[in-house]
Scaffold this active site. Structure first.
Site, PDB file in Angstrom:
ATOM      1  N   HIS A 306     -47.463  34.369 -44.289  1.00  0.00           N
ATOM      2  CA  HIS A 306     -48.440  34.793 -45.294  1.00  0.00           C
ATOM      3  C   HIS A 306     -48.936  33.572 -46.053  1.00  0.00           C
ATOM      4  O   HIS A 306     -48.159  32.669 -46.345  1.00  0.00           O
ATOM      5  CB  HIS A 306     -47.812  35.800 -46.273  1.00  0.00           C
ATOM      6  N   ASP A 363     -47.455  43.943 -42.526  1.00  0.00           N
ATOM      7  CA  ASP A 363     -47.818  44.547 -41.244  1.00  0.00           C
ATOM      8  C   ASP A 363     -46.661  44.626 -40.258  1.00  0.00           C
ATOM      9  O   ASP A 363     -46.805  45.223 -39.191  1.00  0.00           O
ATOM     10  CB  ASP A 363     -48.961  43.742 -40.598  1.00  0.00           C
TER      11      ASP A 363
END
Ligand code: CMC
Length: 428
Positions: A306, A363
Site C-alpha cells: 500500500h 483487497d
C-alpha cells in the site's frame, strides 16, 4: 507568520509557510513558489504532494489508523451501518435517529431506474465487464436527470446524491443480471440497502428471495470498510474531474473507471484470480511468493502493499476476522482461504516483503468473502465502487465548498524536442 521552511535557489532565499493539520501532519505551502522563483515541483505519482486540505478522513499509515470524520474504523465496523456511515461522510457528523430515518427514506425513494435504462443495458455485450457497465450507466444518469446537474445548486446536489446512492446497487445488479441473461429485478424498498442489493443480484422473478442475515451483515461491513480512503487514485480523479465543474454523475463515472484498475480496486478481482490460479495449477504458496518477488516475472502478490500503510492496513485485519466468521457460520470450507493464509504467512516472514514493508491490504481477504457468498469475481470491484461512493461524494462536495476551489491543472517539465522546422512529407 507561523513556522516556515527556507528555500535557497540561486541568489534567492524565500520562506515557505508550513501548514499544520489537526493531527499534526505538516506540509510546505508552495502556492507562491512559481510566482516568486519560477520553479515548480516535480513528484511523479504524487507520493509527497498534498492536493487539498480535507476534514473527511484521517489515515496514519505507520500506525495503521483510519478514521472517518474522526471516528475510528474499528468502531464503525463493529457498531454502525453503511447508510449511517454514508451520512457521516456526506454530512460530517453522526446522525440522530430522526436524521438517519429521513436520510434512509430519501434513498429508498430513488432506488428504481428509469425504464429506458434497461434498453441501455441491452446494448452491452453479455461479457461486458460490470465496471464498464457501471461507469457508463452512472455517466448516463446525467442524461436522465438534466434537472439536477448544477454543482453550485445545493438542492440539485442533494437530489443527485440521493439518486446516486440509491441507484448504484440497482445499476451494479443490472450489469450482473444482463451478463447472465436473467431478468432485471425491481428494487424492494422494504429491505435494507444491502438486502435490496442481494435481492436484485441473487433473486429471480420465479421465487421468493429473503436475504441471509449473515451475508447481509458481512456485505454491509465490507461497504463500511471501503467507504472512504482520503486522496487515493479514484478519489483524486473524482476531485480532478469535478474541478472542471462537471456534474456529480460525470465526476463519479470517472472515479469508477479509476477504481477499476488492478493496482487500485481491481485488485480484489485480481486476488481471487491469483488464488484460483494457484489452486488450479497445484502451485505451492511458496512458489507463488518466489514468482511475485522475481524481477523476471511481472506477477505481484496481489492484495499486498500500500502506498500509505507501511505496518498494517486496519481494514485488512477486520476483513480477515470477518472472513473466518462468515465462512464458519455458512459452513463453507474454502481452499482459496487456505491458500491466502499460507501466502500471507510466507510473505510476512520473507525479507523481500519485510524490507519493502508490504502487508495485506483491504483487497487481500475481501474477495474470499465475496466468493463464498456466490458473487462472481468480475463483480467484486463493482462492490468496492458501491462502498466507495459516499466517500467520493463527500470529497466532491468538499471540493466545491472549499474557498480554495479552482480547476486542477498540474504543470510539467517538458523533455521533448526543442523547436524544429516542419519538414514537408516528400522531403522526409
Ligand atoms: N508484490 C510484489 N512486490 C511488490 C508488491 C506486491 N504486491 N507491491 C510492491 N512491491 C514492490 C515493488 O516491486 C517495489 O520493489 P522495488 O523497490 O524493488 O522496485 C516496491 O515493492 C515498492 O512498490 P511500488 O509499486 O513502488 O509501491 P507503490 O506505493 O507505488 O504501490 C501498490 C502501491 C498498492 C500499487 C503496490 O503495492 C501494488 O501493486 N500492490 C498490488 C496491487 C494491490 O493489491 N492493490 C490494492 C491496493 S489497496 C486498495 C486500493 O487502493 O484500492
Amino acid at each position: 507568520m507561523g513556522e516556515t521552511a527556507t528555500l535557497t535557489f540561486g541568489d534567492q532565499t524565500i520562506e515557505l509557510p508550513i501548514i499544520v493539520g489537526s493531527e499534526g501532519e505538516q506540509a510546505v505551502d508552495i502556492t507562491q513558489l512559481r510566482s516568486t522563483t519560477g520553479l515548480i515541483t516535480l513528484d511523479p505519482g504524487y507520493a509527497n504532494t498534498g492536493s487539498t486540505k480535507s476534514d473527511i478522513t484521517f489515515i496514519d499509515g505507520d500506525k495503521g489508523i483510519l478514521r472517518y470524520r474522526g471516528v475510528p474504523i474499528e468502531q464503525l465496523a463493529a457498531q454502525s451501518t453503511f447508510l449511517e456511515v454514508s451520512y457521516l461522510l456526506v454530512e460530517g457528523h453522526l446522525p440522530n435517529a430522526a436524521e438517519l430515518a429521513v436520510f434512509e427514506s430519501a434513498i429508498q425513494q430513488h432506488t428504481m431506474l428509469h425504464e429506458d435504462m434497461k434498453r441501455f443495458y441491452g446494448a452491452f455485450p453479455k461479457d461486458a465487464h460490470p465496471m464498464a457497465a457501471c461507469s457508463a450507466s452512472v455517466g448516463a444518469l446525467s442524461t436522465f436527470y438534466p434537472d439536477s446537474l448544477d454543482p453550485r445548486d445545493p438542492r440539485q446536489v442533494e437530489v443527485s446524491i440521493q439518486r446516486l446512492l440509491a441507484k448504484m446497487p440497482t445499476l451494479a445488479a443490472y450489469a450482473y443480471k444482463h451478463s447472465i441473461g436473467q431478468p432485471f429485478m425491481y428494487p424492494r424498498n422494504d429491505l435494507s440497502y444491502v438486502g435490496n442489493f442481494m435481492h436484485m443480484m441473487f433473486g429471480n422473478p420465479c421465487e421468493d428471495y429473503e436475504p441471509d442475515p449473515v451475508i447481509e451483515k458481512a456485505l454491509d461491513l465490507l461497504l463500511i470498510l471501503h467507504a472512504d480512503h482520503e486522496q487515493n487514485c479514484s478519489t483524486s480523479c473524482v476531485r480532478l474531474v469535478g474541478s472542471s465543474m462537471v456534474n456529480l454523475f460525470g465526476a463519479i463515472a470517472a472515479g469508477i473507471n479509476a477504481l477499476w484498475g488492478p493496482l487500485h480496486g481491481g485488485a480484489n478481482q485480481a486476488v481471487i484470480e491469483m488464488l484460483a490460479e494457484i489452486r488450479d495449477e497445484g502451485m505451492s504458496a511458496r512458489d507463488f511468493v518466489e514468482r511475485a518477488k522475481s524481477q523476471d516475472d511481472t506477477s505481484r502478490l496481489m492484495g499486498f502493499g500500500h502506498r500509505v500503510y507501511k505496518n498494517f492496513d486496519p481494514r485488512a485485519r477486520i476483513i480477515k476476522t470477518a472472513c473466518f466468521e462468515v465462512l464458519e457460520s455458512m459452513g463453507v470450507h474454502s481452499k482459496l482461504l487456505e491458500i491466502a493464509v499460507d501466502l500471507e504467512e510466507i510473505a510476512l516472514k520473507d525479507p523481500y516483503f519485510v524490507e519493502r514493508r508490504l502487508y495485506p491490504n483491504v483487497d487481500f481477504y475481501s474477495g474470499v468473502i465475496y466468493n463464498a457468498i456466490g458473487t462472481p469475481s468480475n463483480m467484486f470491484t463493482a462492490l468496492f465502487a458501491m462502498g466507495r461512493l459516499p466517500g467520493w461524494i463527500a470529497q466532491w462536495q468538499e471540493l466545491h465548498e472549499s474557498p480554495d476551489f479552482k480547476i486542477a491543472r498540474p504543470r510539467q517539465i517538458y523533455t521533448g524536442e526543442i523547436e524544429r522546422a516542419y519538414v514537408p512529407i516528400e522531403k522526409r
